[in-house]
Design a protein around this motif. Structure first.
Motif, mmCIF file in Angstrom:
data_model
loop_
_atom_site.group_PDB
_atom_site.id
_atom_site.type_symbol
_atom_site.label_atom_id
_atom_site.label_comp_id
_atom_site.label_asym_id
_atom_site.label_seq_id
_atom_site.Cartn_x
_atom_site.Cartn_y
_atom_site.Cartn_z
ATOM 1 N N THR A 118 -69.913 -8.505 -30.655
ATOM 2 C CA THR A 118 -70.644 -7.912 -31.774
ATOM 3 C C THR A 118 -72.155 -8.029 -31.585
ATOM 4 O O THR A 118 -72.905 -7.134 -31.977
ATOM 5 C CB THR A 118 -70.230 -8.606 -33.086
ATOM 6 N N TYR A 119 -72.604 -9.142 -31.023
ATOM 7 C CA TYR A 119 -74.036 -9.277 -30.729
ATOM 8 C C TYR A 119 -74.535 -8.116 -29.884
ATOM 9 O O TYR A 119 -75.542 -7.480 -30.179
ATOM 10 C CB TYR A 119 -74.289 -10.559 -29.930
ATOM 11 N N GLY A 120 -73.796 -7.860 -28.782
ATOM 12 C CA GLY A 120 -74.214 -6.804 -27.863
ATOM 13 C C GLY A 120 -74.296 -5.460 -28.549
ATOM 14 O O GLY A 120 -75.260 -4.716 -28.383
ATOM 15 N N VAL A 121 -73.263 -5.153 -29.352
ATOM 16 C CA VAL A 121 -73.227 -3.853 -30.010
ATOM 17 C C VAL A 121 -74.398 -3.716 -30.972
ATOM 18 O O VAL A 121 -75.112 -2.706 -30.984
ATOM 19 C CB VAL A 121 -71.873 -3.679 -30.750
ATOM 20 N N TYR B 61 -71.258 5.049 -25.454
ATOM 21 C CA TYR B 61 -70.071 4.646 -26.194
ATOM 22 C C TYR B 61 -70.387 3.529 -27.191
ATOM 23 O O TYR B 61 -69.907 3.516 -28.325
ATOM 24 C CB TYR B 61 -69.023 4.207 -25.169
ATOM 25 N N MET B 62 -71.248 2.581 -26.751
ATOM 26 C CA MET B 62 -71.546 1.432 -27.605
ATOM 27 C C MET B 62 -72.321 1.803 -28.867
ATOM 28 O O MET B 62 -72.372 1.045 -29.832
ATOM 29 C CB MET B 62 -72.332 0.370 -26.826
ATOM 30 N N LEU B 63 -72.972 2.967 -28.833
ATOM 31 C CA LEU B 63 -73.744 3.359 -30.013
ATOM 32 C C LEU B 63 -72.844 3.699 -31.182
ATOM 33 O O LEU B 63 -73.217 3.531 -32.346
ATOM 34 C CB LEU B 63 -74.642 4.565 -29.688
ATOM 35 N N PHE B 64 -71.628 4.225 -30.865
ATOM 36 C CA PHE B 64 -70.804 4.756 -31.957
ATOM 37 C C PHE B 64 -69.481 4.037 -32.141
ATOM 38 O O PHE B 64 -68.705 4.391 -33.007
ATOM 39 C CB PHE B 64 -70.556 6.245 -31.708
ATOM 40 N N ILE B 65 -69.233 2.996 -31.311
ATOM 41 C CA ILE B 65 -67.978 2.271 -31.424
ATOM 42 C C ILE B 65 -67.841 1.673 -32.822
ATOM 43 O O ILE B 65 -68.802 1.225 -33.438
ATOM 44 C CB ILE B 65 -67.913 1.135 -30.376
ATOM 45 N N TRP B 66 -66.605 1.720 -33.317
ATOM 46 C CA TRP B 66 -66.286 1.089 -34.593
ATOM 47 C C TRP B 66 -65.815 -0.327 -34.262
ATOM 48 O O TRP B 66 -64.644 -0.559 -34.014
ATOM 49 C CB TRP B 66 -65.198 1.905 -35.284
ATOM 50 N N ARG C 74 -62.609 -7.997 -20.580
ATOM 51 C CA ARG C 74 -63.941 -7.609 -20.947
ATOM 52 C C ARG C 74 -63.931 -6.281 -21.699
ATOM 53 O O ARG C 74 -63.187 -5.367 -21.339
ATOM 54 C CB ARG C 74 -64.776 -7.444 -19.666
ATOM 55 N N LYS C 75 -64.780 -6.165 -22.720
ATOM 56 C CA LYS C 75 -64.870 -4.921 -23.480
ATOM 57 C C LYS C 75 -65.693 -3.891 -22.709
ATOM 58 O O LYS C 75 -66.527 -4.239 -21.883
ATOM 59 C CB LYS C 75 -65.530 -5.198 -24.834
ATOM 60 N N LYS C 76 -65.439 -2.625 -23.014
ATOM 61 C CA LYS C 76 -66.116 -1.516 -22.356
ATOM 62 C C LYS C 76 -67.616 -1.572 -22.649
ATOM 63 O O LYS C 76 -68.014 -1.839 -23.784
ATOM 64 C CB LYS C 76 -65.534 -0.207 -22.906
ATOM 65 N N LYS C 77 -68.434 -1.283 -21.659
ATOM 66 C CA LYS C 77 -69.873 -1.368 -21.864
ATOM 67 C C LYS C 77 -70.599 -0.117 -21.380
ATOM 68 O O LYS C 77 -71.321 -0.152 -20.403
ATOM 69 C CB LYS C 77 -70.426 -2.583 -21.111
#
Lengths: 305, 305, 305, 305, 305
Positions: free
Chosen positions: C212-215, A11-16, A4-7
């Motif tokens: 990607t949806y979540g982000v 962090y999610m605002l700026f993740i590339w 699972r990806k980090k949530k």
């Protein structure tokens, strides 16, 4: 197996996030520059004011909401159905092996059971290569009994051939008195299920969404983004390029994901990890008959597609 | 077999996609000219200003969103269900032949198996002609045993007749001791499935969406486009015709696709390639019993409908 | 077993519902302070007026409605499918035990029936631990016959192993003449169903919504809330912080719930009570064979997850 | 059998479609006159200006979109499920007759087969009369063996009675050694299916949408249309009555269609042609056993309901 | 059995529909008074003008549309699934009795058939009481053989117990040679179906929609209505209270219906008439074995819940 990806909300605002942004970057940069030019000339063109205001964008917006919502739902349904079909393949493979073990009188270590298992495993790989238009021979040679592999080489549509081999295995077991008619029928029902899985994957693969939908949506989205700075410049001034690029980013990214999900059996970042699923089938079936499971290094390279 | 269309974001903006645009062109040109006239007289009519502004278009827009969204979803569901049914036909044909080969004691080269295969293939063609209201005789004569073909000629609803022939084949095999009662029941279950496919296709074909929906939607969309230039001319000026035609293009094209998808068994550009699917069935089944597959030239002409 | 929450319209307006609000509080406070600063400087920044008005928020809003609606529906579908699968597990466990009791000639008090029951119960616990990545050994040791437990210890994927044990139990009953071929097939159909349940849970667990949806959604929602005070300050004045925080609360809370429901097998407040469902299975099956049901104190601690 | 309506874009704009417009005409005329009065007094009432503007109509509009969208989808689902059930009846009738012909050893011309066929045909008519609350006796007397008809007369729920007769027919065939246990079970599965069809039709028929939904929607739509001229008169002037009536027409017509589709088994213009479907069943089944099909004149009168 | 409500367009505008309006009346009156106060002070508060305008209501409105649409669809799906499950119970009860009559060699007047029928009928009542948390004993004592009733008294989960009794009945018939293995399996399949119905009802009953959804929606709707008069007073003047209450009525009533439908097995006005459905089962099954049907007076009191 899948991590699972980090949530974290910050962090999610700026993740590339690597899957969509990179391919969009050039287009968004183009739009940024274009918006800046529009702002600089303040929506005029050769001394002529472009008479756009936010009003028609609501009308455009309705059309986009209609298309994008429909397109996205249809694509996601295809993606999720594809996932269900491969999930059903895992389930069905296990059920067939369980039936071969419990409905026949073969010993679980007998060569017949090993042959049945190897064809089942090869079936998953054959389907994968079929859907990705790649050559199945390397994967099949490793797994199939050489006699079966030789015959498979000249066949165009390998999954159906292998399924027929499974049916023949059951027929032979019946003729040798290792399974009764009722057991044969129970296995036949699962072979029908296998047909349905192959057919479902073929259907998704061979029938994309009507192309005209994609073209219409694409044009609406891109022209919307192109006209946006003209509509916003009067009320937003120097904020126009930032807002424009952000709105464009969400719409264009949404369209791009929908486009990737439409064909879920490819090797794009958001596609299904069907290679990993083949490996799952191989691992579980091998474990069920006490065979050594595929080694970790081999597993490593596969995990992402 | 079906080739994916090119998907370059820039290319897709300007592609001339043949399926919908040509039939819309005259109407859109008419609208363009009309908008220009509206702009030229600046929304006045015999010295009387047409008092329209963007406000009521949001209300109209809601109605259109309601209708168009519903219509499109319902049409696409019909299209996709039609595709599923034909996919199920491919699956079921393969399953039936697999059962004929593995549940009976007939040799795979025996005339009985060839007869069964030929009726299965003819079944698909008969269904195609049934759905397209075309004459099945040429296709059936080529494939069916002449005795069966002769009897089929006087029958109105050929798919049911051929399915009954398949059931009779199984009954005969049972009486000759080539298949046991359990095997017969397993094949009977797949014959039931065949009935469900025919019935599903008939249902989609014979029950269009309630006609009133189409009329209402059509009127709303076209009147919306006709009033649009009056509503936009005050705020957009000379840009009015361009924006009007673009908005109209998206709405009208969307309605047109929905209309084509509603009846998926026809021969319009966005309809299902059921001819190609008949050929797929013919090819796979022939391969399964080691018969020569239909030659490429024959295949060529069929691929698009 | 699960108690309904109080539903008074007035009470519901002010309830402190513990599952989502606490984690959102810091972010909402931050936004409140930020909005107050915006109001105080009245939308200016270093003597420069931020030229935002409500117009672009409708455009943003469309994007949010698109994403949030889709995300929420997809997450809830996953949650509800997870619930259906565990409901099917309860149903299927009962059916299998009923079949073991009525299709075989074993006495309901015989050790074979007790063994079958214990493996069925252990199966549910094994699936729970599999989905939560916790150690199943404590739960399995208490329930499984020690010989089976010993063999289970080295197995990676325990539910499949236990299902195979059930199939073996049926095979043994057949060999001992306690069940006929038809009965075996009926039980085999329910074992297939058990496979489908495990496979469905795995599918939901291992395939989250495309990241990607979540982000995208997350960014759109948070940036929307951040820009909101600038857009509202001119028309709402000192009411801006209250309205901003309230709108932000609904959107952010909605996104948070969708995020929790996406993976329904975890231990977050809105996840499925699969521990309680394991206990339900244990209780019903024990009652069916006249065994003592698990004691209430043991039940107490489990009820919430 | 069902003819497609003409679909010319220009023609469809002006067609007088008989099913909905006539019943709406009086109400729309009323609204037209009312709007003209509003325009004439320019939105004033006893020297008092009615202070309505388009703003609250967007809020109203949201509520209408919510209700109308939901109502329409739910109604159409009921309509389409009704269609599927009757389609399944056609399919299932054919399958049962095929099984009676191929799983038993009766000759296709034997009186037993004719009796079975006649009960199957009568079953469809009995269900039709059940759903329309009409008297089935005329249709049943023509088709049923007189002995069965006599017994049917005192029965309240005739479809279940006839289905039980079919089950008895199979039981008798079994006792006479004309069908084996396996064949009986295969036919029993299709009789289960027949039960499901009757039950599904009953469910749709006896459980309308919650009445409160309809009332709420109705009020919202009609009050919206009544307030509309007040909201539009300031900006649209003399165009108000035309625009008002057109918007009202789309909303009200949409609601009316949804209302008709909700109960699909009636005899309103947009209801299902279940009489024609009874005739389809009669024709196909008669053709299968080589009986004369019903004559065209009889067919004529039925085709529309 | 269920009578359709009157559907006249004019009548429906003014009907006092008893299920939702009465409970809303106090709240709506409160809102009316509150709106009048707001109008009287013209949106000022202690000499301070409340700076609200319609703009933020569109944003609120989006959130409400999102929540209310989702909540309503999810609740209605639960309601309709509950209806389907009870419809399936009617269907399945009939099928099981038909099988008991046609697959066994028992006479339709034998005590065994009467016992089977009585347990089937009691099963429906037991499920009803289970879902409504009421005492099943009165209903069961009237219908069950006294020996079975005695044993049922100590059982917590009665439907499963009765289903097991049905399975035992079949087992006994098999041991006595009244039914063969194939027939037993066919009935076992319908008993599985019975399990699925019980499990489905339990699932809907024990897993409400996540509570947080309800709270969020409730707050958004009520705060929206509370702020509404401030937003409308400037443009609508003295019309504000009427429009406010009407908009509030639609939203609040919609939320209230959704809340009632969420748990469809209760005794609220919009819940399912499961008592009437128990009676339907009792009537049809009694008719099938020629028993006297329950008398009308008994029927009268039940019909509404």
């Amino acid at each position: 197996m899948i991590q699972r990806k980090k949530k974290n909300w910050f962090y999610m605002l700026f993740i590339w996030h690597g899957s969509v942004l990179p391919q969009l970057l050039p287009r968004l940069s183009l739009l940024l520059v274009f918006s800046m030019i529009v702002v600089h000339f303040n929506g005029t063109f050769y001394d002529y004011k472009i008479p756009l205001n936010p009003a028609p964008f609501t009308l455009f917006g309705l059309a986009i909401a209609l298309f994008l919502g429909f397109r996205n739902n249809a694509s996601y349904d295809r993606y999720w159905e594809g996932r269900k079909l491969w999930g059903a393949l895992v389930i069905d493979s296990r059920s067939l092996l369980r039936q071969a073990l419990s409905l026949t009188t073969y010993d679980s270590k007998s060569p017949q059971i090993r042959e049945f298992t190897s064809i089942l495993i090869a079936f998953a790989y054959a389907l994968k290569h079929q859907l990705r238009h790649t050559n199945a021979d390397i994967d099949l040679e490793k797994r199939l009994p050489s006699e079966v592999f030789e015959r498979s080489k000249s066949i165009g549509f390998k999954p159906t051939f292998l399924q027929y081999e499974l049916a023949n295995w059951v027929k032979k077991a019946k003729l040798e008195g290792k399974i009764d008619a009722i057991g044969q029928m129970a296995m036949d029902a699962n072979l029908n299920q296998l047909s349905a899985i192959v057919g479902g994957c073929e259907r998704i693969h061979s029938t994309p969404l009507p192309y005209t939908y994609g073209v219409l949506l694409h044009r609406t989205v891109y022209l919307y983004c192109f006209f946006l700075p003209f509509g916003l410049v009067d009320s937003l001034g120097w904020l126009t390029p930032i807002i424009t690029v952000f709105i464009a980013y969400t719409f264009v990214a949404f369209e791009t994901i929908a486009d990737e999900l439409e064909e879920p059996f490819g090797t794009e970042p958001n596609d299904l990890p069907i290679n990993a699923m083949c490996l799952t089938i191989e691992t579980t079936l091998s474990e069920m008959i006490g065979e050594p499971v595929p080694s970790p290094p081999q597993l490593e390279g596969y995990i992402l597609d």
